[in-house]
Write a protein that holds these residues in place. Structure first.
Motif, PDB file in Angstrom:
ATOM      1  N   PHE A   1       0.864  -1.179   0.000  1.00 56.43           N
ATOM      2  CA  PHE A   1       0.000   0.000   0.000  1.00 56.43           C
ATOM      3  C   PHE A   1       0.903   1.232   0.000  1.00 56.43           C
ATOM      4  O   PHE A   1       1.773   1.377   0.871  1.00 56.43           O
ATOM      5  N   MET A   2       0.729   2.109  -0.981  1.00 58.23           N
ATOM      6  CA  MET A   2       1.604   3.279  -1.092  1.00 58.23           C
ATOM      7  C   MET A   2       0.760   4.549  -1.273  1.00 58.23           C
ATOM      8  O   MET A   2      -0.199   4.562  -2.050  1.00 58.23           O
ATOM      9  N   VAL A   3       1.134   5.574  -0.547  1.00 57.45           N
ATOM     10  CA  VAL A   3       0.457   6.872  -0.649  1.00 57.45           C
ATOM     11  C   VAL A   3       1.509   7.929  -0.949  1.00 57.45           C
ATOM     12  O   VAL A   3       2.472   8.085  -0.189  1.00 57.45           O
ATOM     13  N   ASP A   4       1.324   8.632  -2.056  1.00 58.59           N
ATOM     14  CA  ASP A   4       2.237   9.706  -2.449  1.00 58.59           C
ATOM     15  C   ASP A   4       1.523  11.042  -2.242  1.00 58.59           C
ATOM     16  O   ASP A   4       0.678  11.448  -3.036  1.00 58.59           O
ATOM     17  N   LEU A   5       1.870  11.716  -1.161  1.00 52.56           N
ATOM     18  CA  LEU A   5       1.230  12.988  -0.830  1.00 52.56           C
ATOM     19  C   LEU A   5       2.035  14.180  -1.337  1.00 52.56           C
ATOM     20  O   LEU A   5       1.686  15.324  -1.052  1.00 52.56           O
ATOM     21  N   ALA A   6       3.105  13.918  -2.074  1.00 48.33           N
ATOM     22  CA  ALA A   6       4.001  14.997  -2.499  1.00 48.33           C
ATOM     23  C   ALA A   6       3.583  15.585  -3.841  1.00 48.33           C
ATOM     24  O   ALA A   6       3.026  14.911  -4.695  1.00 48.33           O
ATOM     25  N   VAL A   7       3.856  16.870  -4.005  1.00 48.72           N
ATOM     26  CA  VAL A   7       3.716  17.565  -5.286  1.00 48.72           C
ATOM     27  C   VAL A   7       4.962  18.432  -5.450  1.00 48.72           C
ATOM     28  O   VAL A   7       5.166  19.350  -4.656  1.00 48.72           O
ATOM     29  N   PRO A   8       5.840  18.132  -6.420  1.00 52.89           N
ATOM     30  CA  PRO A   8       5.790  17.054  -7.420  1.00 52.89           C
ATOM     31  C   PRO A   8       5.849  15.663  -6.766  1.00 52.89           C
ATOM     32  O   PRO A   8       6.160  15.530  -5.602  1.00 52.89           O
ATOM     33  N   ARG A   9       5.599  14.636  -7.579  1.00 51.55           N
ATOM     34  CA  ARG A   9       5.500  13.267  -7.084  1.00 51.55           C
ATOM     35  C   ARG A   9       6.808  12.780  -6.451  1.00 51.55           C
ATOM     36  O   ARG A   9       7.899  13.088  -6.913  1.00 51.55           O
ATOM     37  N   ASP A  10       6.650  11.977  -5.391  1.00 52.52           N
ATOM     38  CA  ASP A  10       7.779  11.258  -4.801  1.00 52.52           C
ATOM     39  C   ASP A  10       7.927   9.860  -5.402  1.00 52.52           C
ATOM     40  O   ASP A  10       9.014   9.286  -5.392  1.00 52.52           O
ATOM     41  N   ILE A  11       6.809   9.287  -5.874  1.00 45.87           N
ATOM     42  CA  ILE A  11       6.802   7.920  -6.399  1.00 45.87           C
ATOM     43  C   ILE A  11       6.474   7.964  -7.892  1.00 45.87           C
ATOM     44  O   ILE A  11       5.503   8.613  -8.293  1.00 45.87           O
ATOM     45  N   GLU A  12       7.284   7.298  -8.705  1.00 48.82           N
ATOM     46  CA  GLU A  12       7.058   7.328 -10.151  1.00 48.82           C
ATOM     47  C   GLU A  12       5.650   6.818 -10.483  1.00 48.82           C
ATOM     48  O   GLU A  12       5.217   5.785  -9.946  1.00 48.82           O
ATOM     49  N   PRO A  13       4.915   7.523 -11.343  1.00 48.35           N
ATOM     50  CA  PRO A  13       3.521   7.157 -11.624  1.00 48.35           C
ATOM     51  C   PRO A  13       3.361   5.758 -12.218  1.00 48.35           C
ATOM     52  O   PRO A  13       2.309   5.141 -12.071  1.00 48.35           O
ATOM     53  N   GLU A  14       4.412   5.255 -12.878  1.00 48.24           N
ATOM     54  CA  GLU A  14       4.334   3.913 -13.473  1.00 48.24           C
ATOM     55  C   GLU A  14       4.144   2.813 -12.426  1.00 48.24           C
ATOM     56  O   GLU A  14       3.687   1.710 -12.739  1.00 48.24           O
ATOM     57  N   VAL A  15       4.489   3.120 -11.174  1.00 51.13           N
ATOM     58  CA  VAL A  15       4.334   2.141 -10.088  1.00 51.13           C
ATOM     59  C   VAL A  15       2.878   1.730  -9.949  1.00 51.13           C
ATOM     60  O   VAL A  15       2.569   0.586  -9.589  1.00 51.13           O
ATOM     61  N   LYS A  16       1.976   2.638 -10.259  1.00 54.61           N
ATOM     62  CA  LYS A  16       0.547   2.363 -10.102  1.00 54.61           C
ATOM     63  C   LYS A  16       0.086   1.174 -10.953  1.00 54.61           C
ATOM     64  O   LYS A  16      -0.898   0.506 -10.625  1.00 54.61           O
ATOM     65  N   ALA A  17       0.786   0.919 -12.057  1.00 59.93           N
ATOM     66  CA  ALA A  17       0.386  -0.163 -12.972  1.00 59.93           C
ATOM     67  C   ALA A  17       0.795  -1.546 -12.468  1.00 59.93           C
ATOM     68  O   ALA A  17       0.335  -2.563 -13.002  1.00 59.93           O
ATOM     69  N   LEU A  18       1.647  -1.603 -11.444  1.00 59.66           N
ATOM     70  CA  LEU A  18       2.080  -2.908 -10.924  1.00 59.66           C
ATOM     71  C   LEU A  18       0.912  -3.617 -10.247  1.00 59.66           C
ATOM     72  O   LEU A  18       0.149  -3.015  -9.486  1.00 59.66           O
ATOM     73  N   GLU A  19       0.796  -4.906 -10.510  1.00 57.43           N
ATOM     74  CA  GLU A  19      -0.387  -5.663 -10.085  1.00 57.43           C
ATOM     75  C   GLU A  19      -0.554  -5.719  -8.576  1.00 57.43           C
ATOM     76  O   GLU A  19      -1.679  -5.705  -8.054  1.00 57.43           O
ATOM     77  N   ASP A  20       0.529  -5.783  -7.823  1.00 59.06           N
ATOM     78  CA  ASP A  20       0.425  -5.983  -6.378  1.00 59.06           C
ATOM     79  C   ASP A  20       0.670  -4.696  -5.580  1.00 59.06           C
ATOM     80  O   ASP A  20       0.935  -4.754  -4.375  1.00 59.06           O
ATOM     81  N   VAL A  21       0.605  -3.554  -6.251  1.00 61.26           N
ATOM     82  CA  VAL A  21       0.794  -2.264  -5.570  1.00 61.26           C
ATOM     83  C   VAL A  21      -0.496  -1.465  -5.649  1.00 61.26           C
ATOM     84  O   VAL A  21      -1.123  -1.357  -6.710  1.00 61.26           O
ATOM     85  N   TYR A  22      -0.877  -0.883  -4.524  1.00 57.77           N
ATOM     86  CA  TYR A  22      -2.046  -0.003  -4.455  1.00 57.77           C
ATOM     87  C   TYR A  22      -1.525   1.401  -4.144  1.00 57.77           C
ATOM     88  O   TYR A  22      -1.244   1.739  -2.992  1.00 57.77           O
ATOM     89  N   LEU A  23      -1.331   2.172  -5.215  1.00 55.95           N
ATOM     90  CA  LEU A  23      -0.735   3.501  -5.082  1.00 55.95           C
ATOM     91  C   LEU A  23      -1.817   4.573  -5.191  1.00 55.95           C
ATOM     92  O   LEU A  23      -2.609   4.595  -6.127  1.00 55.95           O
ATOM     93  N   TYR A  24      -1.810   5.485  -4.220  1.00 58.32           N
ATOM     94  CA  TYR A  24      -2.763   6.590  -4.205  1.00 58.32           C
ATOM     95  C   TYR A  24      -2.003   7.914  -4.148  1.00 58.32           C
ATOM     96  O   TYR A  24      -1.023   8.049  -3.405  1.00 58.32           O
ATOM     97  N   THR A  25      -2.468   8.879  -4.936  1.00 58.56           N
ATOM     98  CA  THR A  25      -1.919  10.242  -4.875  1.00 58.56           C
ATOM     99  C   THR A  25      -2.912  11.130  -4.129  1.00 58.56           C
ATOM    100  O   THR A  25      -4.007  10.692  -3.762  1.00 58.56           O
ATOM    101  N   VAL A  26      -2.540  12.398  -3.937  1.00 55.30           N
ATOM    102  CA  VAL A  26      -3.450  13.326  -3.257  1.00 55.30           C
ATOM    103  C   VAL A  26      -4.773  13.431  -4.016  1.00 55.30           C
ATOM    104  O   VAL A  26      -5.840  13.570  -3.408  1.00 55.30           O
ATOM    105  N   ASP A  27      -4.713  13.357  -5.342  1.00 55.74           N
ATOM    106  CA  ASP A  27      -5.943  13.459  -6.122  1.00 55.74           C
ATOM    107  C   ASP A  27      -6.815  12.214  -5.962  1.00 55.74           C
ATOM    108  O   ASP A  27      -8.046  12.295  -5.973  1.00 55.74           O
ATOM    109  N   ASP A  28      -6.174  11.053  -5.803  1.00 57.07           N
ATOM    110  CA  ASP A  28      -6.935   9.812  -5.643  1.00 57.07           C
ATOM    111  C   ASP A  28      -7.728   9.783  -4.341  1.00 57.07           C
ATOM    112  O   ASP A  28      -8.734   9.084  -4.232  1.00 57.07           O
ATOM    113  N   LEU A  29      -7.263  10.544  -3.350  1.00 60.41           N
ATOM    114  CA  LEU A  29      -7.918  10.514  -2.043  1.00 60.41           C
ATOM    115  C   LEU A  29      -9.228  11.303  -2.020  1.00 60.41           C
ATOM    116  O   LEU A  29      -9.962  11.268  -1.026  1.00 60.41           O
ATOM    117  N   ALA A  30      -9.519  12.010  -3.105  1.00 63.42           N
ATOM    118  CA  ALA A  30     -10.715  12.866  -3.122  1.00 63.42           C
ATOM    119  C   ALA A  30     -11.990  12.082  -2.849  1.00 63.42           C
ATOM    120  O   ALA A  30     -12.893  12.562  -2.155  1.00 63.42           O
TER     121      ALA A  30
END
Length: 426
Positions: A277-306
């Motif tokens: 489970f990964m949460v990237d609250l940084a702007v600009p991003r701290d975690i590369e956006p491509e990580v979100k496509a990995l099958e076993d990773v649940y990545l959320y950005t500040v916008d996803d938390l809306a």
């Protein structure tokens, strides 16, 4: 005096575009100096302040004449985009609408999390930075001080803060949906700023199995880790130890991602593809956006938390209506203050002119009296002449107006003069 503002936020611009215009607190002073220095000579001494958070970047200015186009062009150049590109995602505001926006932001009405209090502290930090840079004048200082006052009234007089869920609480809620028992998870916090401190507080309340803090400055990371009984680790050790953690929450001021796709792939392999489970609250991003496509990773950005921050709609709307009424009153008060200082509309310049004229008359009569006294004239006679001279000067204009114009004009003049000079007449 004119006030103008422009900005982008979570509702108008995507995360990656917002990242181009993110300014760390220590960048504010030189950035403000660059902005103020960019204005042409016809816009002297422009006041300016910049508010930059994970959800917004906003510039507030005050000067003799509005210069929105110039300000937008400067910001676009700073972020490396064309003015038309920025304009398609930006909002521009002037005078009353700029004040209303500032009051709504300070009160938490313009946030992704309705009623969240963190933005008020961020605005105060931005104002202090502008003051330290010498960029804040009387007009913007009034605007921001009034916005803080309005925000305080909104929070004390309404339930706006009671109907909100913070970004940190939203992250914990999402983690709880993924992991059956958060007490069995190991959590890594990357960074040691205010947002990470808030997130760590919420996660620590669920008693996770382990907490670790990775930060560029070891001392600050150590202090935060100690608060929650966790360990501190060097940021450079993060790639090798990433696999140890079930949840990763990151929020740093780095301008480039610090957790890359390759590091996460290696971590998943070592975890035998147990979910992360990964949460990237940084702007600009701290975690590369491509990580979100990995099958076993649940990545959320500040916008996803809306979608997680929705609360009781009826209660929220009632609180918002109360808050907007308080803001309306604040805007009217600020605009009245502005009008009072307008050389065309305001009474303050006229009051100053009246004082200046009275001082001129007084100085002339005192100088005349001193000459008479120097020649040996009787003191009482000199004082009598001084008072008579001042009285004649003060009444000359009014008496002249009473003799001028037609009968209707003289009647109106008489009423006005009576109101000014005969207020105590029985």
């Amino acid at each position: 005096m004119a006030v103008w503002a422009l900005g982008i936020n979570h509702t108008t611009a995507p995360l990656d575009l917002r990242g181009r215009f993110a300014f760390a607190l220590d960048q504010i002073a030189p950035t403000l100096q660059g902005l103020r220095g960019s204005f042409p000579a016809r816009h002297p001494a422009v006041e300016a302040a910049i508010i930059s958070t994970c959800n917004r970047t906003e510039i507030y200015c005050a000067g003799e004449h509005p210069a929105l186009d110039h300000t937008l062009g400067w910001l676009a150049q700073t972020g490396g985009v064309t003015p038309s590109m920025l304009q398609s995602h930006a909002y521009t505001l002037e005078d009353g609408t700029a004040a209303r926006h500032a009051f709504r932001v300070a009160s938490g009405l313009d946030s992704m999390v309705l009623g969240e209090a963190q933005i008020l502290g961020q605005m105060k930090n931005a104002v202090r930075a502008a003051e330290s840079a010498g960029a804040l004048g009387r007009t913007l200082n009034q605007l921001f001080q009034r916005s803080f006052s309005v925000a305080k009234e909104v929070r004390s007089a309404t339930e706006i803060g009671a109907h909100s869920i913070s970004m940190a609480a939203a992250a914990v809620r999402l983690a709880g949906q993924l992991f059956e028992d958060l007490a069995q998870t190991r959590v890594l916090f990357v960074g040691a700023g205010e947002m990470i401190e808030l997130a760590a507080t919420h996660f620590a309340a669920r008693n996770p199995k382990a907490i670790a803090v990775a930060n560029r400055t070891h001392e600050r990371g150590e202090a935060l880790a100690a608060r929650f009984g966790g360990e501190v680790m060097r940021l450079g050790d993060l790639p090798e130890r990433l696999h140890e953690f079930d949840a990763v929450v990151s929020c740093t001021a780095s301008t480039l991602p610090i957790i890359g796709l390759g590091a996460v792939e290696r971590a998943l392999k070592r975890r035998k593809h147990r979910p992360m489970f990964m949460v990237d609250l940084a702007v600009p991003r701290d975690i590369e956006p491509e990580v979100k496509a990995l099958e076993d990773v649940y990545l959320y950005t500040v916008d996803d938390l809306a979608s997680v921050v929705q609360t009781a709609q009826a209660n929220r709307q009632a609180a918002v209506a109360q808050a907007e009424a308080i803001i309306d009153a604040g805007v009217q008060s600020f605009m009245h203050w502005m009008d009072q200082r307008d050389p065309v509309k305001g009474s303050v310049p006229l009051i100053r002119q009246l004082h200046a004229q009275a001082d001129t008359w007084r100085s002339a009569e005192i100088a005349r009296a001193r000459k008479l006294l120097a020649r040996g004239e009787d003191v009482d006679a000199v004082l009598e002449a001084l008072s008579r001279g001042l009285t004649q000067k003060m009444l000359h204009g009014a008496i002249s107006e009473l003799h001028a114009g037609n009968a209707e004009q003289r009647e109106q003049t008489a009423e006005t003069i009576s109101r000014f000079f005969l207020r105590n007449k029985s």
